[in-house]
Design an enzyme around this catalytic site. Structure first.
Site, short mmCIF file in Angstrom:
data_model
loop_
_atom_site.label_atom_id
_atom_site.label_comp_id
_atom_site.label_asym_id
_atom_site.label_seq_id
_atom_site.Cartn_x
_atom_site.Cartn_y
_atom_site.Cartn_z
N SER A 26 0.81 -1.22 0.00
CA SER A 26 0.00 0.00 0.00
C SER A 26 0.84 1.28 0.00
O SER A 26 0.48 2.24 -0.69
CB SER A 26 -0.97 -0.01 1.19
OG SER A 26 -1.86 -1.08 1.04
N THR A 71 -5.35 -3.84 8.13
CA THR A 71 -5.19 -5.19 7.61
C THR A 71 -5.09 -6.17 8.76
O THR A 71 -5.30 -5.81 9.93
CB THR A 71 -3.99 -5.25 6.62
OG1 THR A 71 -3.99 -6.52 5.99
CG2 THR A 71 -2.65 -5.00 7.30
N LYS A 75 -9.03 -6.21 11.16
CA LYS A 75 -10.16 -5.76 10.34
C LYS A 75 -11.50 -5.81 11.08
O LYS A 75 -12.37 -4.98 10.83
CB LYS A 75 -10.25 -6.57 9.05
CG LYS A 75 -9.21 -6.18 8.00
CD LYS A 75 -9.45 -6.93 6.71
CE LYS A 75 -8.50 -6.48 5.63
NZ LYS A 75 -8.83 -7.05 4.32
N ASN A 96 -11.54 -2.01 6.27
CA ASN A 96 -10.15 -1.97 5.78
C ASN A 96 -9.67 -0.54 5.54
O ASN A 96 -8.52 -0.33 5.17
CB ASN A 96 -9.98 -2.82 4.51
CG ASN A 96 -10.48 -2.10 3.28
OD1 ASN A 96 -11.40 -1.29 3.35
ND2 ASN A 96 -9.88 -2.39 2.15
N ASP A 111 -12.64 -3.28 0.11
CA ASP A 111 -12.41 -4.57 -0.56
C ASP A 111 -13.62 -4.94 -1.43
O ASP A 111 -13.48 -5.55 -2.49
CB ASP A 111 -12.19 -5.69 0.47
CG ASP A 111 -10.79 -5.67 1.06
OD1 ASP A 111 -9.88 -5.12 0.41
OD2 ASP A 111 -10.61 -6.22 2.17
N GLY A 138 -13.59 -16.83 4.78
CA GLY A 138 -12.99 -15.89 5.73
C GLY A 138 -13.40 -14.47 5.40
O GLY A 138 -14.39 -14.23 4.69
N ASN A 160 -15.93 -24.22 1.39
CA ASN A 160 -14.81 -23.91 2.28
C ASN A 160 -14.33 -25.18 2.99
O ASN A 160 -15.14 -26.07 3.24
CB ASN A 160 -15.26 -22.88 3.33
CG ASN A 160 -14.10 -22.34 4.13
OD1 ASN A 160 -13.08 -21.95 3.56
ND2 ASN A 160 -14.22 -22.31 5.45
N GLU A 164 -18.78 -25.51 7.94
CA GLU A 164 -19.69 -24.75 8.80
C GLU A 164 -19.55 -23.23 8.57
O GLU A 164 -20.53 -22.50 8.64
CB GLU A 164 -19.41 -25.12 10.27
CG GLU A 164 -20.40 -24.59 11.28
CD GLU A 164 -21.88 -24.84 10.93
OE1 GLU A 164 -22.17 -25.90 10.32
OE2 GLU A 164 -22.72 -23.97 11.23
N ARG A 165 -18.34 -22.79 8.28
CA ARG A 165 -18.14 -21.35 8.03
C ARG A 165 -18.84 -20.91 6.74
O ARG A 165 -19.34 -19.80 6.64
CB ARG A 165 -16.65 -21.02 7.94
CG ARG A 165 -15.92 -21.16 9.25
CD ARG A 165 -14.49 -20.68 9.11
NE ARG A 165 -14.39 -19.23 9.22
CZ ARG A 165 -13.28 -18.55 8.91
NH1 ARG A 165 -12.20 -19.18 8.46
NH2 ARG A 165 -13.24 -17.24 9.04
P1 NAP Z 1 -8.92 -15.52 6.49
O1 NAP Z 1 -10.06 -14.75 7.05
O2 NAP Z 1 -7.85 -16.03 7.41
O3 NAP Z 1 -9.53 -16.77 5.69
C1 NAP Z 1 -8.68 -17.73 5.09
C2 NAP Z 1 -9.52 -18.65 4.21
O4 NAP Z 1 -8.62 -19.55 3.53
C3 NAP Z 1 -10.51 -19.53 4.96
O5 NAP Z 1 -11.62 -19.77 4.14
C4 NAP Z 1 -9.69 -20.79 5.20
O6 NAP Z 1 -10.47 -21.95 5.39
C5 NAP Z 1 -8.96 -20.90 3.88
N1 NAP Z 1 -7.75 -21.70 3.98
C6 NAP Z 1 -6.59 -21.34 4.61
N2 NAP Z 1 -5.68 -22.35 4.50
C7 NAP Z 1 -6.29 -23.35 3.80
C8 NAP Z 1 -5.87 -24.63 3.37
N3 NAP Z 1 -4.64 -25.11 3.65
N4 NAP Z 1 -6.74 -25.39 2.66
C9 NAP Z 1 -7.98 -24.91 2.37
N5 NAP Z 1 -8.44 -23.70 2.76
C10 NAP Z 1 -7.59 -22.92 3.47
O7 NAP Z 1 -8.13 -14.69 5.39
P2 NAP Z 1 -8.77 -13.60 4.38
O8 NAP Z 1 -8.57 -12.25 4.93
O9 NAP Z 1 -10.14 -14.04 4.02
O10 NAP Z 1 -7.76 -13.72 3.12
C11 NAP Z 1 -7.85 -14.81 2.21
C12 NAP Z 1 -6.90 -14.56 1.04
O11 NAP Z 1 -7.36 -13.44 0.30
C13 NAP Z 1 -5.45 -14.26 1.45
O12 NAP Z 1 -4.58 -14.89 0.53
C14 NAP Z 1 -5.37 -12.75 1.31
O13 NAP Z 1 -4.05 -12.31 1.02
C15 NAP Z 1 -6.29 -12.53 0.11
N6 NAP Z 1 -6.84 -11.16 0.06
C16 NAP Z 1 -6.56 -10.42 -1.04
C17 NAP Z 1 -7.07 -9.15 -1.14
C18 NAP Z 1 -6.75 -8.34 -2.36
O14 NAP Z 1 -6.97 -7.13 -2.37
N7 NAP Z 1 -6.25 -8.96 -3.40
C19 NAP Z 1 -7.87 -8.60 -0.13
C20 NAP Z 1 -8.15 -9.38 0.99
C21 NAP Z 1 -7.61 -10.68 1.07
P3 NAP Z 1 -10.95 -22.37 6.89
O15 NAP Z 1 -12.16 -21.53 7.18
O16 NAP Z 1 -11.23 -23.82 6.77
O17 NAP Z 1 -9.80 -22.06 7.82
#
Ligand code: NAP
Length: 287
Positions: A26, A71, A75, A96, A111, A138, A160, A164-165
Site C-alpha cells: 500500500s 489489515t 479488520k 479496511n 475490498d 474468511g 470452504n 460450517e463457516r
Molecule cells: P482468512 O479470514 O484467514 O480466511 C482464510 C480462508 O482460507 C478460509 O476460508 C480458510 O479456510 C482458507 N484456507 C486457509 N488455508 C487453507 C488450506 N490449507 N486449505 C484450504 N483452505 C484454506 O483470510 P482472508 O482475509 O479471508 O484472506 C484470504 C486470502 O485473500 C489471502 O490470501 C489474502 O491475502 C487474500 N486477500 C486479497 C485481497 C486483495 O486485495 N487482493 C484482499 C483481501 C484478502 P478455513 O475456514 O477452513 O480455515
C-alpha cells in the site's frame, strides 16, 4: 522516496495498521499517487500488535493522522473503536479503511468495491445475473460475496475447508439481497463449477512457491469461465496460469489490491484517483 528537502512541516500522514505489515504494498501505491497529484501527503506502515490496537486508535485521533488502511489481524477488532461505519463495512463486519474526519473515525470496506472493479475488468457489466462460486469463507470471501450480491448475481455457491463457516456466511448473505446463496461441500465443487460462470479463490491457498495445492480443481475450468484469484504475487499465481492455459478470462489479487486502494484514496482525498499511476506502481515493483 522523498528526500529531506521535499518534506514539509504541513505534510499529512496516512498509513496502514496491521501485524505484520512490513510486506504491505500500500505505501508504494499511495505514495506514487500522492506524488503524481502533487499532494503533500505521505503513507507509512504502522506495525500494531493486537494488544496495542486501542492505543493506536487513540494515537490516530491524537496525532491527526488523516486516515489508515486496516489489515490482518485488526479488520474486525477495529469496529468498537470507530465512531461510525459505512453500510458495506457494517454488512461485511470488517473495516479496511478509516477516514479521520476531525477526530471522528469512520470505517469503510473498500475490498467490496475493489473486487467489483477488478471483476469489471473481465465482465464490464459485473456479476449481475451470473452464477458464481466462491471458495473460502474468511474475511475476504465475505467481502466478495457482499460484492456479488450487491451486483445482483443470480446464484452464489460458497465452498470452504471448514464447511460450517460456508454455511454461516450463506445464512448471513441470504438477507443481503435477492441472490440465492448456498453452501456446498468440497465433494460438490466439480458439479458446481460446471454450472458456474464466475469462479473466485478467496482462500489463502495458491501462492506461487513450493506449495502447489490449488483452491479449485483446475481441470474443470474452461474458456467460458471468468476466474478471479484474490491471492497476489509479483507474477501470475498458479491458479491464474492454469486457468489461462484453459482459455478462461482471469484476474489476480493485484488488480483487486490496487482497486481497493483506489477507493480508499478517493475517500481520503476527495479527488479522482490516478488509477494508471497506481496500477503502474505495483507493476514496476518500485518501493
Ligand atoms: P482468512 O479470514 O484467514 O480466511 C482464510 C480462508 O482460507 C478460509 O476460508 C480458510 O479456510 C482458507 N484456507 C486457509 N488455508 C487453507 C488450506 N490449507 N486449505 C484450504 N483452505 C484454506 O483470510 P482472508 O482475509 O479471508 O484472506 C484470504 C486470502 O485473500 C489471502 O490470501 C489474502 O491475502 C487474500 N486477500 C486479497 C485481497 C486483495 O486485495 N487482493 C484482499 C483481501 C484478502 P478455513 O475456514 O477452513 O480455515
Amino acid at each position: 522516496m522523498s528526500s529531506p528537502e521535499t518534506l514539509t512541516a504541513g505534510r499529512g500522514v496516512l498509513g496502514v495498521i496491521g501485524h505484520p505489515v512490513s510486506h504491505s504494498m500500500s505505501p508504494r501505491i499511495h505514495n506514487a499517487a500522492f506524488q503524481a497529484q502533487g499532494l503533500d501527503l505521505v503513507y507509512v506502515t504502522f506495525d500494531v500488535p493486537i494488544d496495542r490496537l486501542s492505543a493506536a486508535m487513540a494515537g490516530i485521533r491524537a496525532l491527526g493522522i488523516r486516515g489508515v488502511n486496516v489489515t490482518l489481524p485488526h479488520k474486525q477488532a477495529v469496529l468498537p473503536h470507530l465512531d461510525g461505519v459505512s453500510r458495506l463495512a457494517d454488512r461485511v463486519g470488517a473495516v479496511n479503511t478509516i477516514v479521520n474526519d476531525d477526530g471522528r473515525l469512520v470505517g469503510h470496506n473498500t475490498d467490496v468495491l475493489g473486487f467489483q472493479k477488478a471483476l469489471r475488468s473481465l465482465l464490464p457489466e459485473g456479476a449481475g445475473g451470473r452464477r458464481c462460486l466462491v471458495v473460502g469463507a474468511g474475511g475476504a470471501a465475505r467481502a466478495v460475496v457482499a460484492a456479488l450480491v450487491e451486483d445482483g448475481a443470480e446464484q452464489v455457491w460458497v465452498s470452504n475447508r471448514t464447511h460450517e463457516r460456508a454455511v454461516q456466511l450463506c445464512a448471513v448473505a441470504s438477507a443481503w439481497g435477492r441472490t440465492l446463496c448456498e453452501a456446498v461441500t468440497l465433494g460438490r465443487v466439480r458439479e458446481v463449477i460446471a454450472a458456474a460462470e464466475v469462479l473466485v479463490n478467496a482462500t489463502s491457498l495458491g501462492l506461487a512457491g513450493p506449495v502447489k495445492e490449488l483452491a479449485l480443481p483446475v481441470d474443470t475450468v474452461h474458456s467460458g469461465h471468468v476466474v478471479v484469484d484474490l491471492v497476489y504475487s509479483d507474477s501470475a499465481t498458479p491458479l491464474v496460469r492454469e486457468a489461462q492455459m484453459r482459455g478462461a478470462s482471469t484476474a489476480d489479487g493485484m488488480e483487486m489490491l490496487v482497486m481497493q486502494a483506489v477507493e480508499s484514496y478517493g475517500l481520503w482525498t476527495g479527488l479522482k484517483p490516478p488509477v494508471d499511476v497506481m496500477l503502474e506502481s505495483v507493476r514496476r515493483g518500485e518501493g
